[in-house]
Motif scaffolding. Structure first.
Motif, PDB file in Angstrom:
ATOM      1  N   PHE A 233       0.837  -1.212   0.000  1.00 27.61           N
ATOM      2  CA  PHE A 233       0.000   0.000   0.000  1.00 27.61           C
ATOM      3  C   PHE A 233       0.876   1.269   0.000  1.00 27.61           C
ATOM      4  O   PHE A 233       0.542   2.253  -0.661  1.00 27.61           O
ATOM      5  CB  PHE A 233      -0.950   0.018   1.202  1.00 27.61           C
ATOM      6  CG  PHE A 233      -2.205  -0.803   1.012  1.00 27.61           C
ATOM      7  CD1 PHE A 233      -3.346  -0.235   0.464  1.00 27.61           C
ATOM      8  CD2 PHE A 233      -2.258  -2.136   1.391  1.00 27.61           C
ATOM      9  CE1 PHE A 233      -4.512  -0.975   0.293  1.00 27.61           C
ATOM     10  CE2 PHE A 233      -3.408  -2.890   1.228  1.00 27.61           C
ATOM     11  CZ  PHE A 233      -4.540  -2.318   0.673  1.00 27.61           C
TER      12      PHE A 233
ATOM     13  N   THR B  34      -4.285   2.171  12.567  1.00 28.15           N
ATOM     14  CA  THR B  34      -2.844   1.874  12.615  1.00 28.15           C
ATOM     15  C   THR B  34      -2.288   1.400  11.281  1.00 28.15           C
ATOM     16  O   THR B  34      -1.111   1.044  11.190  1.00 28.15           O
ATOM     17  CB  THR B  34      -2.567   0.788  13.685  1.00 28.15           C
ATOM     18  OG1 THR B  34      -3.436  -0.322  13.428  1.00 28.15           O
ATOM     19  CG2 THR B  34      -2.784   1.321  15.083  1.00 28.15           C
ATOM     20  N   GLY B  35      -3.135   1.371  10.232  1.00 29.46           N
ATOM     21  CA  GLY B  35      -2.689   0.804   8.947  1.00 29.46           C
ATOM     22  C   GLY B  35      -1.618   1.647   8.263  1.00 29.46           C
ATOM     23  O   GLY B  35      -1.515   2.859   8.449  1.00 29.46           O
ATOM     24  N   LEU B  36      -0.855   0.960   7.461  1.00 27.86           N
ATOM     25  CA  LEU B  36       0.246   1.541   6.684  1.00 27.86           C
ATOM     26  C   LEU B  36      -0.225   1.727   5.248  1.00 27.86           C
ATOM     27  O   LEU B  36      -0.765   0.770   4.671  1.00 27.86           O
ATOM     28  CB  LEU B  36       1.399   0.533   6.739  1.00 27.86           C
ATOM     29  CG  LEU B  36       2.586   0.648   5.792  1.00 27.86           C
ATOM     30  CD1 LEU B  36       3.429   1.833   6.192  1.00 27.86           C
ATOM     31  CD2 LEU B  36       3.416  -0.629   5.848  1.00 27.86           C
TER      32      LEU B  36
ATOM     33  N   ASN C 109      -6.047   7.801   5.474  1.00 29.14           N
ATOM     34  CA  ASN C 109      -5.553   6.451   5.788  1.00 29.14           C
ATOM     35  C   ASN C 109      -5.999   5.388   4.796  1.00 29.14           C
ATOM     36  O   ASN C 109      -5.598   4.234   4.928  1.00 29.14           O
ATOM     37  CB  ASN C 109      -6.038   6.042   7.179  1.00 29.14           C
ATOM     38  CG  ASN C 109      -5.670   7.080   8.207  1.00 29.14           C
ATOM     39  OD1 ASN C 109      -4.495   7.411   8.346  1.00 29.14           O
ATOM     40  ND2 ASN C 109      -6.649   7.637   8.888  1.00 29.14           N
TER      41      ASN C 109
ATOM     42  N   TRP D 113      -6.739   4.146   0.706  1.00 28.93           N
ATOM     43  CA  TRP D 113      -6.188   4.386  -0.633  1.00 28.93           C
ATOM     44  C   TRP D 113      -7.033   5.338  -1.468  1.00 28.93           C
ATOM     45  O   TRP D 113      -6.501   6.198  -2.161  1.00 28.93           O
ATOM     46  CB  TRP D 113      -5.977   3.047  -1.368  1.00 28.93           C
ATOM     47  CG  TRP D 113      -7.265   2.322  -1.653  1.00 28.93           C
ATOM     48  CD1 TRP D 113      -7.879   1.424  -0.839  1.00 28.93           C
ATOM     49  CD2 TRP D 113      -8.100   2.477  -2.804  1.00 28.93           C
ATOM     50  NE1 TRP D 113      -9.054   1.005  -1.397  1.00 28.93           N
ATOM     51  CE2 TRP D 113      -9.217   1.633  -2.605  1.00 28.93           C
ATOM     52  CE3 TRP D 113      -8.035   3.232  -3.960  1.00 28.93           C
ATOM     53  CZ2 TRP D 113     -10.249   1.531  -3.546  1.00 28.93           C
ATOM     54  CZ3 TRP D 113      -9.060   3.143  -4.894  1.00 28.93           C
ATOM     55  CH2 TRP D 113     -10.146   2.293  -4.674  1.00 28.93           C
TER      56      TRP D 113
ATOM     57  N   ARG E 110      -2.818 -11.401   1.643  1.00 27.30           N
ATOM     58  CA  ARG E 110      -2.331 -11.315   3.019  1.00 27.30           C
ATOM     59  C   ARG E 110      -2.744 -12.511   3.875  1.00 27.30           C
ATOM     60  O   ARG E 110      -2.114 -12.798   4.885  1.00 27.30           O
ATOM     61  CB  ARG E 110      -2.893 -10.040   3.654  1.00 27.30           C
ATOM     62  CG  ARG E 110      -1.881  -8.969   3.783  1.00 27.30           C
ATOM     63  CD  ARG E 110      -2.395  -7.693   4.363  1.00 27.30           C
ATOM     64  NE  ARG E 110      -3.789  -7.414   4.207  1.00 27.30           N
ATOM     65  CZ  ARG E 110      -4.302  -6.196   4.005  1.00 27.30           C
ATOM     66  NH1 ARG E 110      -3.522  -5.150   3.951  1.00 27.30           N
ATOM     67  NH2 ARG E 110      -5.587  -6.010   3.878  1.00 27.30           N
TER      68      ARG E 110
ATOM     69  N   LEU F 207      -0.319 -10.161  10.903  1.00 21.79           N
ATOM     70  CA  LEU F 207      -1.017  -9.255   9.977  1.00 21.79           C
ATOM     71  C   LEU F 207      -2.206  -9.984   9.339  1.00 21.79           C
ATOM     72  O   LEU F 207      -3.311  -9.444   9.253  1.00 21.79           O
ATOM     73  CB  LEU F 207      -0.042  -8.754   8.904  1.00 21.79           C
ATOM     74  CG  LEU F 207      -0.562  -7.612   8.041  1.00 21.79           C
ATOM     75  CD1 LEU F 207      -0.794  -6.352   8.871  1.00 21.79           C
ATOM     76  CD2 LEU F 207       0.419  -7.295   6.914  1.00 21.79           C
TER      77      LEU F 207
ATOM     78  N   LYS G  58      -5.154 -10.066  11.516  1.00 21.55           N
ATOM     79  CA  LYS G  58      -5.906  -8.804  11.555  1.00 21.55           C
ATOM     80  C   LYS G  58      -6.934  -8.742  10.443  1.00 21.55           C
ATOM     81  O   LYS G  58      -7.897  -8.004  10.511  1.00 21.55           O
ATOM     82  CB  LYS G  58      -4.955  -7.617  11.384  1.00 21.55           C
ATOM     83  CG  LYS G  58      -4.379  -7.094  12.663  1.00 21.55           C
ATOM     84  CD  LYS G  58      -3.835  -5.697  12.472  1.00 21.55           C
ATOM     85  CE  LYS G  58      -4.007  -4.918  13.740  1.00 21.55           C
ATOM     86  NZ  LYS G  58      -3.413  -3.595  13.716  1.00 21.55           N
ATOM     87  N   TYR G  59      -6.670  -9.479   9.372  1.00 20.91           N
ATOM     88  CA  TYR G  59      -7.537  -9.414   8.195  1.00 20.91           C
ATOM     89  C   TYR G  59      -8.369 -10.680   8.040  1.00 20.91           C
ATOM     90  O   TYR G  59      -8.758 -11.047   6.937  1.00 20.91           O
ATOM     91  CB  TYR G  59      -6.691  -9.097   6.949  1.00 20.91           C
ATOM     92  CG  TYR G  59      -6.154  -7.696   7.058  1.00 20.91           C
ATOM     93  CD1 TYR G  59      -6.950  -6.603   6.725  1.00 20.91           C
ATOM     94  CD2 TYR G  59      -4.903  -7.451   7.605  1.00 20.91           C
ATOM     95  CE1 TYR G  59      -6.497  -5.313   6.905  1.00 20.91           C
ATOM     96  CE2 TYR G  59      -4.441  -6.159   7.789  1.00 20.91           C
ATOM     97  CZ  TYR G  59      -5.244  -5.097   7.431  1.00 20.91           C
ATOM     98  OH  TYR G  59      -4.813  -3.816   7.624  1.00 20.91           O
TER      99      TYR G  59
HETATM  100  N1  LIG Z   1      -6.179   1.369   5.292  1.00 22.00           N
HETATM  101  C1  LIG Z   1      -5.499   1.017   4.106  1.00 22.00           C
HETATM  102  C2  LIG Z   1      -5.061  -0.410   4.129  1.00 22.00           C
HETATM  103  C3  LIG Z   1      -3.641  -0.457   4.379  1.00 22.00           C
HETATM  104  C4  LIG Z   1      -3.289  -1.753   5.013  1.00 22.00           C
HETATM  105  O1  LIG Z   1      -4.082  -2.674   4.987  1.00 22.00           O
HETATM  106  N2  LIG Z   1      -2.093  -1.805   5.556  1.00 22.00           N
HETATM  107  C5  LIG Z   1      -1.685  -2.972   6.276  1.00 22.00           C
HETATM  108  C6  LIG Z   1      -0.350  -3.437   5.772  1.00 22.00           C
HETATM  109  S1  LIG Z   1      -0.470  -4.102   4.139  1.00 22.00           S
HETATM  110  C7  LIG Z   1      -1.501  -2.596   7.721  1.00 22.00           C
HETATM  111  O2  LIG Z   1      -0.684  -1.774   8.044  1.00 22.00           O
HETATM  112  N3  LIG Z   1      -2.275  -3.201   8.597  1.00 22.00           N
HETATM  113  C8  LIG Z   1      -2.117  -3.054   9.990  1.00 22.00           C
HETATM  114  C9  LIG Z   1      -3.258  -2.333  10.634  1.00 22.00           C
HETATM  115  O3  LIG Z   1      -4.232  -1.996   9.952  1.00 22.00           O
HETATM  116  O4  LIG Z   1      -3.135  -2.101  11.825  1.00 22.00           O
HETATM  117  C10 LIG Z   1      -6.376   1.213   2.892  1.00 22.00           C
HETATM  118  O5  LIG Z   1      -7.478   0.667   2.848  1.00 22.00           O
HETATM  119  O6  LIG Z   1      -5.903   1.903   2.022  1.00 22.00           O
END
Ligand SMILES: N[C@@H](CCC(=O)N[C@@H](CS)C(=O)NCC(=O)O)C(=O)O
Length: 268
Positions: free
Chosen positions: A34, A78-80, A92, A94, A141, A148, A151-152
């Motif tokens: 991302f 917390t997402g990246l 936060n 995309w 993922r 990780l 989390k999903y």
């Molecule tokens: N919120 C972002 C998704 C980004 C995402 O899923 N990042 C993952 C890493 S690939 C992450 O950091 N997850 C940890 C969290 O959400 O705490 C979006 O929808 O654009």
């Protein structure tokens, strides 16, 4: 492949306190998909980025505190990656990050969200099956059991369905590219580059890793790149990947994005 001579990264608190500039979080040395995709979107749009270190998940041994506590306080998630621009609210997700990049892009940079609503629905629809919940990255993922992945929604059942879901998105992209080729276009939508090309080409590295001339190997990403290579060999995924998919990925990354990718971290 040298990657150590930059770029610089600043801390999260410093980034949040700044009043100007576009600041995006990364894991130095890692092509976290991302973040990498947002970096490429901003590169195409001519938006200079200030790179910020994204705090890792988990508890800091020295302080006993959650390492992402400050990030959560600032962004309520917390997402990246998270993205700050001037004094605006942090973005936060995309689709909000894309809209911001489109708005602040340099004059004359390519328009990544088509003005034409029909083309826009196609471009954003493709982005959603790639980037959105239960889309390609989401299912990539949960191919293995990791913190990780959990989390999903990792479960044995979700994991066993994931390869077919990833493959279904790959096949959809492949059919789309084939139809576009017949209309004389090398892009996923219409006759010009859109966000769909940049997002897909970037995040497809997680199932089809490009060579080091495009994606340099660092101490931080060596294992991730091995994992990406393993994903490409999962039978359902390997069957769906075509030379057309590979050509499009390489074309978009080398023509429109910064290659070799600039990742920071430490060279091998
Ligand atoms: N919120 C972002 C998704 C980004 C995402 O899923 N990042 C993952 C890493 S690939 C992450 O950091 N997850 C940890 C969290 O959400 O705490 C979006 O929808 O654009």
């Amino acid at each position: 492949m040298q990657t150590s001579s930059g770029p610089d990264f600043i801390g999260l608190e410093e980034a949040a306190a700044m009043k100007t500039g576009t600041r995006v979080t990364f894991v130095p040395g890692m092509p976290a998909v991302f973040s990498e995709a947002l970096k490429n979107i901003c590169f195409v749009k001519g938006v200079p980025l200030i790179r910020v270190v994204h705090p890792h998940m988990g508890i800091d041994k020295a302080t006993g505190k959650d390492r992402q506590e400050k990030l959560y306080e600032l962004t309520s998630q917390t997402g990246l990656p998270t993205m700050f621009h001037n004094e605006e609210r942090p973005r936060n997700v995309w689709i909000e990050q894309l809209a911001l990049a489109e708005r602040i892009g340099a004059p004359g940079s390519p328009s990544l969200i088509p003005d034409d609503f029909e083309l826009r629905s196609e471009a954003l629809g493709l982005c959603a099956v790639v980037m959105g919940e239960d889309g390609m990255v989401w299912n990539m993922r949960i191919l293995i059991d990791t913190p990780l992945g959990r989390k999903y929604g990792y479960s044995e059942e979700a994991c066993s369905n994931a390869p077919d879901k990833v493959a279904a998105v790959v096949s959809l992209i492949d059919r789309r590219l084939e139809a576009q080729e017949e209309c004389g276009s090398q892009y996923l939508v219409g006759k010009t580059l859109t966000a769909a090309d940049v997002y897909w080409a970037t995040v497809s590295i997680s199932i089809l890793p490009p060579p080091p001339e495009i994606m340099p190997v660092t101490q931080q990403n060596k294992r991730a790149l091995e994992y990406f290579a393993m994903n490409s060999k999962i039978p359902a995924i390997s069957k769906a990947l075509s030379p057309r998919i590979e050509n499009h990925q390489r074309y978009i990354l080398t023509t429109y994005c910064e290659t070799p990718a600039v990742l920071g971290g430490d060279p091998l």
